[in-house]
Scaffold this motif. Structure first.
Motif, short mmCIF file in Angstrom:
data_model
loop_
_atom_site.label_atom_id
_atom_site.label_comp_id
_atom_site.label_asym_id
_atom_site.label_seq_id
_atom_site.Cartn_x
_atom_site.Cartn_y
_atom_site.Cartn_z
N SER A 715 21.75 7.24 15.58
CA SER A 715 21.72 7.80 17.08
C SER A 715 21.68 9.72 16.57
CB SER A 715 23.78 7.60 17.13
OG SER A 715 24.26 8.07 16.32
N PHE A 716 21.55 10.70 17.32
CA PHE A 716 21.37 11.94 18.03
C PHE A 716 22.54 12.49 18.33
CE2 PHE A 716 20.75 15.74 19.91
CZ PHE A 716 20.20 16.41 19.38
N GLU A 717 23.43 13.21 17.52
CA GLU A 717 24.42 14.15 17.14
C GLU A 717 24.31 15.16 16.81
OE1 GLU A 717 27.19 11.80 14.67
OE2 GLU A 717 26.76 9.58 15.83
N VAL A 718 24.97 16.15 17.13
CA VAL A 718 25.29 17.55 17.03
C VAL A 718 26.18 18.42 17.24
CG1 VAL A 718 24.07 20.06 18.38
CG2 VAL A 718 22.86 18.04 18.60
N GLU A 719 26.50 18.57 16.17
CA GLU A 719 27.90 19.89 15.93
C GLU A 719 27.50 20.97 15.81
OE1 GLU A 719 29.63 18.48 12.51
OE2 GLU A 719 29.81 16.54 13.45
N VAL A 720 28.47 21.83 16.49
CA VAL A 720 28.52 23.24 17.05
C VAL A 720 30.33 23.73 16.41
CG1 VAL A 720 28.35 25.81 17.68
CG2 VAL A 720 26.99 23.52 18.24
N ALA A 721 29.37 24.39 14.75
CA ALA A 721 30.80 25.28 13.97
C ALA A 721 31.49 23.89 13.61
CB ALA A 721 31.66 26.01 15.22
N GLY A 722 31.48 22.80 13.95
CA GLY A 722 32.40 21.72 13.38
C GLY A 722 32.66 20.87 14.39
N VAL A 723 32.92 21.43 15.81
CA VAL A 723 32.88 20.30 16.63
C VAL A 723 31.70 19.82 17.46
CG1 VAL A 723 34.50 20.67 19.34
CG2 VAL A 723 34.18 22.39 17.22
N PRO A 724 32.06 17.99 17.64
CA PRO A 724 30.65 17.97 18.14
C PRO A 724 30.55 18.34 19.90
CG PRO A 724 32.31 16.59 17.14
CD PRO A 724 32.64 17.95 17.45
N VAL A 725 28.76 18.04 19.99
CA VAL A 725 28.68 19.23 21.60
C VAL A 725 28.56 17.68 22.09
CG1 VAL A 725 27.14 19.66 22.59
CG2 VAL A 725 27.07 20.33 20.51
N ASP A 726 28.99 18.07 23.64
CA ASP A 726 29.09 16.11 24.42
C ASP A 726 27.84 15.85 24.62
OD1 ASP A 726 29.68 14.79 26.09
OD2 ASP A 726 31.53 16.02 27.45
N PRO A 727 27.67 14.20 24.22
CA PRO A 727 26.76 14.20 24.59
C PRO A 727 26.13 14.14 26.04
CG PRO A 727 28.05 12.48 23.73
CD PRO A 727 28.39 13.69 23.59
N ASP A 728 27.09 14.46 27.34
CA ASP A 728 26.56 14.56 28.97
C ASP A 728 25.68 16.58 28.53
OD1 ASP A 728 27.99 12.25 29.24
OD2 ASP A 728 29.52 13.36 29.74
N ARG A 729 25.93 17.03 27.71
CA ARG A 729 25.59 18.23 27.57
C ARG A 729 24.46 18.01 27.57
NH1 ARG A 729 27.44 22.86 23.92
NH2 ARG A 729 30.06 22.43 23.74
N TRP A 730 23.24 16.95 27.05
CA TRP A 730 21.55 16.82 27.25
C TRP A 730 21.30 16.08 28.39
CZ3 TRP A 730 20.18 19.33 22.70
CH2 TRP A 730 21.07 19.87 21.63
N PRO A 731 20.67 16.40 28.64
CA PRO A 731 20.71 15.81 30.38
C PRO A 731 19.44 15.12 30.48
CG PRO A 731 19.74 17.95 30.51
CD PRO A 731 20.56 17.99 29.47
N TYR A 732 18.68 15.16 29.23
CA TYR A 732 17.69 14.01 29.78
C TYR A 732 16.59 14.20 27.72
CZ TYR A 732 14.56 18.39 30.55
OH TYR A 732 14.32 19.53 30.09
N ALA A 733 15.91 12.87 27.99
CA ALA A 733 15.50 13.38 25.95
C ALA A 733 14.74 14.44 25.69
CB ALA A 733 14.51 12.35 25.78
N ARG A 734 14.32 15.17 26.38
CA ARG A 734 13.25 15.66 26.08
C ARG A 734 13.87 17.04 25.00
NH1 ARG A 734 9.38 13.75 25.84
NH2 ARG A 734 7.57 13.93 27.19
N PRO A 735 15.66 17.96 25.64
CA PRO A 735 15.92 19.03 24.55
C PRO A 735 16.24 18.87 23.47
CG PRO A 735 16.43 19.11 26.64
CD PRO A 735 16.10 17.71 27.20
N ARG A 736 16.22 17.34 23.11
CA ARG A 736 16.86 16.52 22.11
C ARG A 736 15.17 16.96 21.25
NH1 ARG A 736 19.73 11.03 23.11
NH2 ARG A 736 18.39 11.44 24.61
N GLU A 737 14.31 16.93 21.65
CA GLU A 737 13.38 16.06 21.16
C GLU A 737 12.69 17.48 20.29
OE1 GLU A 737 8.42 14.44 21.65
OE2 GLU A 737 10.68 14.54 23.05
N LEU A 738 12.93 18.16 21.35
CA LEU A 738 12.53 19.82 21.26
C LEU A 738 13.26 20.61 19.60
CD1 LEU A 738 10.98 22.68 21.55
CD2 LEU A 738 12.51 22.73 23.86
N LEU A 739 14.47 19.98 19.93
CA LEU A 739 15.56 20.05 18.91
C LEU A 739 15.14 20.17 17.52
CD1 LEU A 739 17.54 21.59 17.82
CD2 LEU A 739 19.21 20.48 18.55
N ALA A 740 15.28 18.40 17.48
CA ALA A 740 14.56 18.07 16.44
C ALA A 740 12.96 18.60 15.90
CB ALA A 740 13.74 16.61 16.64
#
Length: 955
Positions: A715-740
């Protein structure tokens, strides 16, 4: 040579073909390598004429079939027109029957396809399938969207370049068609240039404008281009109806738009100079439309062009299209709503930027707002009448942008105008902010007496409202106005401001208060205190971490050093100031450093350079309306007088004029290069070097989470400065794929590489737009736009970040030979599934997934070996079972499990597993176990492999 063409001849051209040589060469090469080439672009961009010229040049080599579709109706009309174009005997029975007789190597040119694009796509696809040597050339507002298509957006005619640009040549050629005596002389050229630029180099618009030369001069045409849709009419009677006027051309294309696209297009007309994606989304608000989908369709259909600016996409309407869309917006009764949405978006953007203009990220935010200048001016114009309260908010917030850029005269006009409004007369914070901005501007321009009334009123309001931060800012600039005039009153304002700013940690203005106090102390002759407090200002600027603030502080110290006669230190300090200011330029401060470096050069015995630098500095000040303040004049006047005597008045004035005629930036660059050819920048004071970076408020050595932690496995998970980023901030799969993608390619990816990975089947225009939309959403999700940067044409995760990625940690562990069991276990546990297993199945991911699995396998084998060596075969067994869950046909892993079972004393379990392995290999590969596996099983069966005795045990 006999022409191979067996079809009716190509349409005869009655006017010359102008320019486009580069495009023709490029397209000729494209036709040699692809079988379907579609020329796209807005109406009137010259697609048809370019296609005809391309076809004409090919007609001497291959048969060319030209099919004009502009007046064809949807349905069977495309086949009927194809049959007509092929000549006598062609019957439109079925597509296959009609195209079967096409000769080998035929080039089929399908012109004006946009209104029948589906039917054209079917015909083009059939031609390419049935005739392997045929090629298709199409012109359309949008791509045909079939496999193998290459699209080429036909650019406007060139507006710049050596000689006479293409657009101007076209105007002159068509003007001579209606007025043979027309000449492009020096009096006509500026107006013709302006006409072509206003019309964005669009050939049809230029031709229609040139036709007006029969009645008007170019200057008169230029003056009437604000109503271009009415002016650009009356094309030739033989032109197709939709090309007789610019409005008809646009009407034709507009009729093909669905309601959502049309509504968004109309609203986009309120933008001047284009819009970013957030701006487009803002004006689409409440319109009951899918903004992104409608925008994509407008891009595909060439209504909207995409241009890249600092790594961001900006969406533009050609000016004639914007005029047309604005008319439609008025008719739809949505003009006022769209202007309000536009203004509210601009206010929100400026207020978002405002805190950064007094922080280390200032230059990035100036860069962000600079493309919006035309939009900001439009918002200021509308809000002044449409919503004065919003106007006051925008004007007050824009002050910091104006101060940080070169628009000081414009700032004065808007600030003075805002203060005249009835809504600005109340003694509240908003008025105080406007008064402060205008007073600070006067102080910065050396207009000390004009600055004080504004600043005193601002201070009275701020103090009565207990706006303590604003009051401290006002005191600093009041102090500046007195220090400039050598007035000891400066200290009364600066000292309490300095103390408040130091107590509240405002490094930005603290260093200014300190260096101004240095000037105030120097004015009363206390040079020791002046040098001490100014050096403290330099130290504060270094901690603040921004080049401009450092450069200004060093400048103040360098001037003091010059005044006390320490010429060598003064020159070195001023040169360091110039280097820092060149990285974050401000004309005012660059000019001041260069001015005092000129005084150093004069004292050093280089009078000609000194005079030139004085001229360049003076020219820079004049461009900003800046006067030499009294404090500087007092230090420089004697030196300048000596310089004039040394050179002689005539030579001195000539050298000064020579400097004034040059660009300030060019002279600054030469000064720096001459001072330090190849030398490093001056070092920091050792006491000041040990400090956190501007973006890291935590001191070095303190254990803290990384800036960015990403888990790509499972499962894709992101933390910024130790704080998890809310999954709702990723509106669809492409931004996650681009970050990867960017995390796995830390060197960065070009726009084309990103498009090829994430949108391999899209056309170039659509892919380019998709890249920018996805970059926007990625930056938005991270809430750190600067973390995804564009460097040398590559998008990448900023290399200044501390980043932790699970894939990197596993691969690092696999490549390190001396890790203990604990470190191996930590890396092994990071693997929670395949790469991006919760929603991405792109082809590019597959290779990376295999690579990470191999690394995890290596870590697992070494971890299992460590467990065995420690006498814990049960733990080794667990590792092998987890590895086999991902690859049940890996025989080496099976051998490891057999060995672990035997060492644990479970010989029966080991032999049962050996039987299961034998059946599995027979079913999957129709083969048996390897020799090494059979030997291991035999060893287990014979009882030669079993539990090892525990050290120290007795029997």
């Amino acid at each position: 040579m006999t022409s191979p063409n067996c079809f009716p001849p190509l349409p005869i051209e009655l006017s010359s073909f102008i320019g486009r040589e580069a495009e023709l060469a490029h397209l000729t090469a494209d036709l040699a390598s692809v079988r379907l080439l579609t020329l796209t672009g807005p109406g009137g961009s010259g697609k048809t004429r370019l296609a005809r010229e391309l076809a004409r040049r090919r007609a001497s080599e291959v048969p060319v079939l030209w099919v004009e579709l502009a007046d064809v109706s949807p349905g069977a009309g495309v086949l009927h027109r194809l049959a007509q174009a092929m000549g006598a005997g062609a019957e439109p029975t079925t597509t296959d029957a009609l195209i079967d007789p096409l000769p080998a190597h035929t080039l089929v040119a399908l012109d004006n396809c946009e209104h029948v694009v589906d039917a054209v796509a079917e015909v083009a696809h059939a031609i390419l399938l049935r005739h392997p040597t045929a090629r298709v050339l199409a012109t359309s507002r949008e791509p045909l969207a079939i496999p193998g298509e290459r699209t080429c957006l036909v650019p406007p005619l060139a507006l710049d370049g050596s000689g006479v640009p293409e657009a101007v040549r076209l105007f002159v050629d068509r003007a001579r068609d209606v007025q043979p005596t027309f000449q492009l002389d020096a009096t006509q050229r500026p107006a013709v240039d302006a006409i072509c630029r206003t019309l964005d180099g669009i050939p049809l618009a230029i031709e229609l404008a040139a036709a007006r030369v029969r009645l008007m001069t170019p200057a008169q045409i230029q003056a009437r281009l604000h109503s271009a849709l009415d002016l650009l009419s009356h094309g030739g009677r033989t032109a197709v109806p939709r090309h007789r006027t610019l409005r008809a051309t646009l009407d034709w294309s507009h009729a093909l738009l669905d309601a959502e696209c049309a509504r968004l297009l109309h609203r986009l007309a309120v933008f001047h100079g284009g819009a970013g994606l957030e701006g487009v989304e803002a004006i689409g608000a409440g319109a009951a439309l899918d903004t992104l989908e409608a925008l994509s369709r407008l891009v595909d259909r060439s209504w909207v062009t995409v241009r890249e600016s600092h790594g961001e996409a900006r969406y533009h309407l050609l000016e004639t299209v914007r005029m047309y869309a604005l008319e439609r917006l008025v008719v739809s009764a949505e003009l006022d709503l769209a202007q309000r949405l536009h203004a509210e978006y601009m206010v929100g953007l400026v207020e978002q930027a405002r805190p950064h203009f007094t922080g280390p990220m200032r230059s990035q935010w100036v860069e962000r707002l600079t493309p919006e200048l035309s939009n900001l001016r439009a918002a200021l114009e509308w809000t002044r009448i449409g919503d004065p309260q919003l106007h006051l908010r925008l004007t007050a917030s824009l002050w910091w942008f104006w101060f940080s850029s070169r628009h000081w005269d414009e700032a004065r006009r808007w600030l003075e105008g805002a203060l005249e409004l009835p809504e600005a007369q109340a003694a509240d914070r908003r008025r105080a902010e406007l008064l402060f901005a205008l007073g600070a501007l006067d102080a910065l321009q050396g207009r000390s007496s004009e600055a004080r009334p504004w600043l005193r009123e601002a201070l009275t309001i701020a103090e009565s409202s207990e706006e303590l931060a604003l009051a401290s800012y006002v005191r600093v600039y009041l102090g500046m106005s007195f220090a400039q005039a050598l007035d000891p009153e400066a200290e009364r304002y600066l000292e309490p401001a300095r103390d408040w700013l130091a107590a509240h940690g405002d490094l930005y203005l603290l260093r200014l208060a300190q260096i101004l106090l240095g000037s105030a102390y120097a004015n009363r002759g206390d040079m020791a205190s002046a040098l001490e407090v100014t050096a403290a200002g330099v130290a504060t600027a270094r901690r603040f971490g921004a080049d401009r603030e450092l450069g200004i502080s060093l400048q103040a110290l360098g001037i003091l050093l010059f005044q006390v006669g320490d010429l060598e230190e003064a020159r070195a300090t001023l040169m360091e100031s110039l280097v820092a200011l060149e990285r974050d330029p401000s004309i005012m401060f660059l000019a001041r450093s260069l001015h005092f470096l000129a005084l150093c050069a004069a004292r050093d015995g280089d009078p000609h350079t000194a005079a030139q630098w004085l001229g360049a500095a003076g020219g820079g000040r004049a461009s900003q309306g800046i006067a030499v303040v009294s404090i500087d004049a007092g230090a420089s006047d004697p030196v300048v007088a000596d310089l004039r005597r040394t050179l002689g008045a005539t030579a001195f004035e000539a050298a000064v004029r020579e400097g004034e005629a040059r660009e300030l930036g060019e002279v600054v660059a030469e000064a720096i290069a001459g001072a330090r050819p190849g030398a490093p920048a001056p070092p920091l004071d050792p006491a000041e070097e040990v400090r956190p970076e501007p973006e890291s408020p935590v001191p070095a050595g303190v254990s803290d989470p990384p800036d960015l932690r990403v888990r790509l496995l499972g499962s894709f998970e992101v933390e910024v400065a130790g704080v998890p980023v809310d999954p709702d901030r990723w509106p669809y799969a492409r931004p996650r794929e681009l970050l990867a993608l960017l995390l796995l390619h830390r060197e960065g990816r070009t726009r084309d590489q990103i498009a090829a990975a994430l949108w391999p089947d899209s056309g170039p225009t659509q892919a380019r737009n998709s890249v920018h939309v996805t970059l926007h959403h990625l930056r938005k999700a991270l809430e750190r736009p600067e973390w995804v940067e564009l460097v040398d044409g590559r998008y990448r995760i900023a290399d200044t970040l501390r980043v932790e990625v699970d894939t990197e940690r596993i691969e690092a562990a696999a490549g390190c030979d001396d890790l203990d069991a604990g470190a191996l276990r930590a890396a092994f546990e990071l693997y929670r599934g395949d790469l991006l297993a919760d929603g991405v199945s792109a082809r590019w991911v597959e290779g990376w997934s295999d690579r990470v699995r191999r690394a995890r396998r290596e870590v697992g084998l070494r971890l299992a070996a460590a467990h065995e060596a420690a006498g814990d075969p049960g733990a080794a067994e667990s590792v092998f079972r987890r590895l086999l869950a991902g690859d049940e046909l890996d025989e080496e892993l099976h051998r490891g499990l057999l060995r672990a079972l035997a060492l644990r004393g479970d010989r029966a379990g080991a032999l049962q597993h050996a039987e299961r392995l034998e059946r599995l290999l027979a079913e999957e590969w129709d083969s048996g176990p390897e020799e090494s596996t059979l030997a291991l099983v035999q060893e287990i069966r014979a009882g030669r492999l079993g539990p090892r005795p525990v050290a120290g045990a007795t029997g």
